[in-house]
Scaffold this motif. Structure first.
Motif, PDB file in Angstrom:
ATOM      1  N   HIS A 131       0.852  -1.193   0.000  1.00 25.61           N
ATOM      2  CA  HIS A 131       0.000   0.000   0.000  1.00 25.61           C
ATOM      3  C   HIS A 131       0.884   1.239   0.000  1.00 25.61           C
ATOM      4  CE1 HIS A 131      -4.263  -1.225   1.537  1.00 25.61           C
ATOM      5  NE2 HIS A 131      -3.937  -1.812   0.407  1.00 25.61           N
ATOM      6  N   ALA A 132       0.573   2.178  -0.866  1.00 25.78           N
ATOM      7  CA  ALA A 132       1.285   3.454  -0.910  1.00 25.78           C
ATOM      8  C   ALA A 132       0.273   4.588  -0.840  1.00 25.78           C
ATOM      9  CB  ALA A 132       2.111   3.576  -2.192  1.00 25.78           C
ATOM     10  N   THR A 133       0.689   5.690  -0.257  1.00 24.67           N
ATOM     11  CA  THR A 133      -0.144   6.882  -0.287  1.00 24.67           C
ATOM     12  C   THR A 133      -0.045   7.534  -1.667  1.00 24.67           C
ATOM     13  OG1 THR A 133       1.703   8.095   0.706  1.00 24.67           O
ATOM     14  CG2 THR A 133      -0.044   7.331   2.199  1.00 24.67           C
ATOM     15  N   GLN A 134      -0.800   8.603  -1.863  1.00 25.98           N
ATOM     16  CA  GLN A 134      -0.813   9.271  -3.166  1.00 25.98           C
ATOM     17  C   GLN A 134       0.586   9.734  -3.573  1.00 25.98           C
ATOM     18  OE1 GLN A 134      -1.681   9.671  -6.270  1.00 25.98           O
ATOM     19  NE2 GLN A 134      -3.787  10.135  -5.630  1.00 25.98           N
ATOM     20  N   PHE A 135       0.853   9.716  -4.877  1.00 30.73           N
ATOM     21  CA  PHE A 135       2.157  10.119  -5.396  1.00 30.73           C
ATOM     22  C   PHE A 135       2.214  11.644  -5.555  1.00 30.73           C
ATOM     23  CE2 PHE A 135       1.738   6.058  -8.200  1.00 30.73           C
ATOM     24  CZ  PHE A 135       1.711   5.268  -7.067  1.00 30.73           C
ATOM     25  N   PHE A 136       3.385  12.214  -5.311  1.00 34.07           N
ATOM     26  CA  PHE A 136       3.579  13.640  -5.588  1.00 34.07           C
ATOM     27  C   PHE A 136       3.190  13.970  -7.031  1.00 34.07           C
ATOM     28  CE2 PHE A 136       7.405  13.806  -2.440  1.00 34.07           C
ATOM     29  CZ  PHE A 136       6.536  13.857  -1.363  1.00 34.07           C
ATOM     30  N   GLU A 137       3.519  13.039  -7.931  1.00 36.21           N
ATOM     31  CA  GLU A 137       3.304  13.273  -9.360  1.00 36.21           C
ATOM     32  C   GLU A 137       1.827  13.435  -9.717  1.00 36.21           C
ATOM     33  OE1 GLU A 137       7.343  11.501  -8.975  1.00 36.21           O
ATOM     34  OE2 GLU A 137       5.407  11.188  -7.995  1.00 36.21           O
ATOM     35  N   PHE A 138       0.917  13.017  -8.840  1.00 37.76           N
ATOM     36  CA  PHE A 138      -0.517  13.095  -9.139  1.00 37.76           C
ATOM     37  C   PHE A 138      -1.243  14.184  -8.357  1.00 37.76           C
ATOM     38  CE2 PHE A 138      -0.625   8.322 -10.391  1.00 37.76           C
ATOM     39  CZ  PHE A 138      -0.202   8.655 -11.677  1.00 37.76           C
ATOM     40  N   VAL A 139      -0.501  15.011  -7.628  1.00 39.89           N
ATOM     41  CA  VAL A 139      -1.163  16.041  -6.817  1.00 39.89           C
ATOM     42  C   VAL A 139      -1.928  17.024  -7.701  1.00 39.89           C
ATOM     43  CG1 VAL A 139      -0.786  17.965  -5.238  1.00 39.89           C
ATOM     44  CG2 VAL A 139       0.426  15.814  -4.871  1.00 39.89           C
ATOM     45  N   ARG A 140      -1.349  17.408  -8.814  1.00 44.98           N
ATOM     46  CA  ARG A 140      -2.053  18.323  -9.721  1.00 44.98           C
ATOM     47  C   ARG A 140      -3.320  17.660 -10.286  1.00 44.98           C
ATOM     48  NH1 ARG A 140       0.341  23.113 -11.377  1.00 44.98           N
ATOM     49  NH2 ARG A 140      -1.080  23.111 -13.160  1.00 44.98           N
ATOM     50  N   SER A 141      -3.293  16.349 -10.475  1.00 49.65           N
ATOM     51  CA  SER A 141      -4.486  15.648 -10.950  1.00 49.65           C
ATOM     52  C   SER A 141      -5.612  15.728  -9.923  1.00 49.65           C
ATOM     53  CB  SER A 141      -4.163  14.179 -11.251  1.00 49.65           C
ATOM     54  OG  SER A 141      -3.244  14.080 -12.322  1.00 49.65           O
ATOM     55  N   ILE A 142      -5.249  15.679  -8.639  1.00 52.20           N
ATOM     56  CA  ILE A 142      -6.255  15.845  -7.587  1.00 52.20           C
ATOM     57  C   ILE A 142      -6.896  17.219  -7.723  1.00 52.20           C
ATOM     58  CG2 ILE A 142      -6.657  15.946  -5.099  1.00 52.20           C
ATOM     59  CD1 ILE A 142      -4.228  14.153  -4.716  1.00 52.20           C
ATOM     60  N   ALA A 143      -6.057  18.233  -7.919  1.00 57.70           N
ATOM     61  CA  ALA A 143      -6.568  19.597  -8.074  1.00 57.70           C
ATOM     62  C   ALA A 143      -7.454  19.714  -9.305  1.00 57.70           C
ATOM     63  CB  ALA A 143      -5.406  20.582  -8.158  1.00 57.70           C
ATOM     64  N   ASP A 144      -7.035  19.126 -10.412  1.00 59.07           N
ATOM     65  CA  ASP A 144      -7.829  19.206 -11.647  1.00 59.07           C
ATOM     66  C   ASP A 144      -9.192  18.553 -11.464  1.00 59.07           C
ATOM     67  OD1 ASP A 144      -5.685  20.472 -12.842  1.00 59.07           O
ATOM     68  OD2 ASP A 144      -4.960  18.669 -13.868  1.00 59.07           O
ATOM     69  N   GLN A 145      -9.199  17.409 -10.798  1.00 58.75           N
ATOM     70  CA  GLN A 145     -10.453  16.684 -10.586  1.00 58.75           C
ATOM     71  C   GLN A 145     -11.397  17.465  -9.684  1.00 58.75           C
ATOM     72  OE1 GLN A 145     -11.391  15.042  -7.487  1.00 58.75           O
ATOM     73  NE2 GLN A 145     -13.278  14.207  -8.364  1.00 58.75           N
ATOM     74  N   ALA A 146     -10.832  18.261  -8.792  1.00 58.45           N
ATOM     75  CA  ALA A 146     -11.634  18.989  -7.809  1.00 58.45           C
ATOM     76  C   ALA A 146     -11.977  20.409  -8.240  1.00 58.45           C
ATOM     77  CB  ALA A 146     -10.882  19.038  -6.476  1.00 58.45           C
ATOM     78  N   THR A 147     -11.530  20.810  -9.445  1.00 57.84           N
ATOM     79  CA  THR A 147     -11.712  22.197  -9.882  1.00 57.84           C
ATOM     80  C   THR A 147     -13.075  22.406 -10.550  1.00 57.84           C
ATOM     81  OG1 THR A 147      -9.344  22.598 -10.139  1.00 57.84           O
ATOM     82  CG2 THR A 147     -10.830  24.025 -11.371  1.00 57.84           C
ATOM     83  N   GLY A 150     -12.922  27.314 -11.993  1.00 51.95           N
ATOM     84  CA  GLY A 150     -11.617  27.892 -11.707  1.00 51.95           C
ATOM     85  C   GLY A 150     -11.178  27.805 -10.261  1.00 51.95           C
ATOM     86  N   VAL A 151     -11.954  27.129  -9.419  1.00 55.02           N
ATOM     87  CA  VAL A 151     -11.614  26.990  -8.000  1.00 55.02           C
ATOM     88  C   VAL A 151     -11.462  25.516  -7.659  1.00 55.02           C
ATOM     89  CG1 VAL A 151     -12.355  27.417  -5.621  1.00 55.02           C
ATOM     90  CG2 VAL A 151     -12.857  29.094  -7.410  1.00 55.02           C
ATOM     91  N   ALA A 152     -10.339  25.159  -7.032  1.00 53.95           N
ATOM     92  CA  ALA A 152     -10.108  23.779  -6.609  1.00 53.95           C
ATOM     93  C   ALA A 152     -10.729  23.570  -5.233  1.00 53.95           C
ATOM     94  CB  ALA A 152      -8.612  23.476  -6.567  1.00 53.95           C
ATOM     95  N   HIS A 153     -11.716  22.690  -5.160  1.00 59.11           N
ATOM     96  CA  HIS A 153     -12.428  22.398  -3.914  1.00 59.11           C
ATOM     97  C   HIS A 153     -11.784  21.167  -3.264  1.00 59.11           C
ATOM     98  CE1 HIS A 153     -15.938  25.134  -4.479  1.00 59.11           C
ATOM     99  NE2 HIS A 153     -15.476  25.097  -5.725  1.00 59.11           N
ATOM    100  N   ALA A 154     -10.860  21.415  -2.363  1.00 53.80           N
ATOM    101  CA  ALA A 154     -10.128  20.323  -1.721  1.00 53.80           C
ATOM    102  C   ALA A 154     -10.956  19.732  -0.593  1.00 53.80           C
ATOM    103  CB  ALA A 154      -8.805  20.828  -1.168  1.00 53.80           C
ATOM    104  N   ALA A 155     -11.044  18.404  -0.560  1.00 50.46           N
ATOM    105  CA  ALA A 155     -11.679  17.754   0.581  1.00 50.46           C
ATOM    106  C   ALA A 155     -10.936  18.154   1.852  1.00 50.46           C
ATOM    107  CB  ALA A 155     -11.656  16.239   0.403  1.00 50.46           C
ATOM    108  N   ASP A 156     -11.673  18.341   2.928  1.00 45.11           N
ATOM    109  CA  ASP A 156     -11.084  18.807   4.188  1.00 45.11           C
ATOM    110  C   ASP A 156     -10.476  17.623   4.935  1.00 45.11           C
ATOM    111  OD1 ASP A 156     -10.359  20.403   6.283  1.00 45.11           O
ATOM    112  OD2 ASP A 156     -12.381  20.578   7.130  1.00 45.11           O
ATOM    113  N   VAL A 157      -9.359  17.115   4.393  1.00 48.44           N
ATOM    114  CA  VAL A 157      -8.735  15.900   4.913  1.00 48.44           C
ATOM    115  C   VAL A 157      -7.219  16.074   5.005  1.00 48.44           C
ATOM    116  CG1 VAL A 157     -10.534  14.397   3.980  1.00 48.44           C
ATOM    117  CG2 VAL A 157      -8.501  14.893   2.588  1.00 48.44           C
TER     118      VAL A 157
END
Length: 248
Positions: A131-147, A150-157
């Motif tokens: 098991h691995a946590t999320q990769f640094f390389e995919f952090v922007r993908s998290i932002a894109d999915q949550a945008t 024009g606003v990135a809605h980050a889960a409060d986690v």
């Protein structure tokens, strides 16, 4: 040792193939690009012939539940079946910290990953699930999915991401450790608020990031600590700021 890496030309797979080769192993990089398709079984018997270990770091191109389930079920069942026939002594699969929690949050992709784990756990084959946590390389993908607008809605986690190089190192370590018939958790050295991590990743992007208590994580409803590993996790050493600097 002869090792077959399924998904061996991808983000983690290519790094893993190089690392294992440098360690003196005979490595087969198995992917559709090399004529091997774990989903259909094409070329799989040849790729596994004589291998001591099979490592599955392949991924579904489908993030919806049905597509991901179809991919992971078929490919995992093929790898277990063909692996048993070839006499492979260790099945290693890369998965996600918090898979069961994310699946419970109705994350379709994570439901498929949970199913993959169950197939391995119930197979009777010697295994290690990394098991691995999320990769640094995919952090922007998290932002894109949550945008949205024009606003990135980050889960409060909270999140404890790690570099792809460190993920490859964790999977390679499982080879040396041998089958543990269990899940081994790995994470980065730092815990972030997801919103703060996205702000760091988007510092030159201009997008606003807001913490959203109703925000999801790739479609999954997540609790405050659902993305974090347990206390026994193995921690990598690469910090996000250092990775960012090296990636510039």
């Amino acid at each position: 040792m002869r090792i077959t890496v399924v998904g061996g030309t991808g983000l983690i797979g290519a790094r893993l193939v190089r690392r294992l080769g440098a360690d003196g192993h005979e490595v087969v990089a198995a992917s559709r690009a090399t004529g091997v398709n774990a989903y259909t079984g094409e070329g799989l018997a040849e790729a596994l012939d004589g291998s001591n270990v099979v490592i599955d770091v392949s991924n579904s191109s489908y993030l919806d539940e049905r597509g991901a389930q179809d991919f992971f079920y078929a490919s995992t069942l093929n790898l277990l079946t063909f692996g048993a026939a070839a006499g492979v002594g260790h099945h290693i699969a890369l998965s996600v910290v918090g898979t069961d929690r994310l699946a419970a949050g109705q994350g379709g992709y994570f439901i498929a990953k949970a199913q993959q784990q169950r197939l391995i756990l119930e197979s009777g084959r010697p295994f290690t699930i990394v098991h691995a946590t999320q990769f640094f390389e995919f952090v922007r993908s998290i932002a894109d999915q949550a945008t949205r607008s024009g606003v990135a809605h980050a889960a409060d986690v909270l999140i404890q991401p790690m570099a792809a190089d460190d993920v490859a190192a964790a999977v390679a370590a499982a080879v040396g450790d041998g089958p543990v018939d269990d899940i081994v958790e790995n994470a980065g050295p730092e815990v972030f608020e997801l919103g703060e991590l996205l702000r760091r990743a988007l510092r030159h992007d201009g997008r606003q990031v807001v913490a959203d208590p109703l925000g999801t994580y790739f479609g999954a409803a997540v609790g405050r600590r659902d993305l974090l590993p347990g206390s026994g996790a193995r921690l990598a050493t690469t910090r996000f700021s250092d990775w960012q600097e090296a990636a510039r």
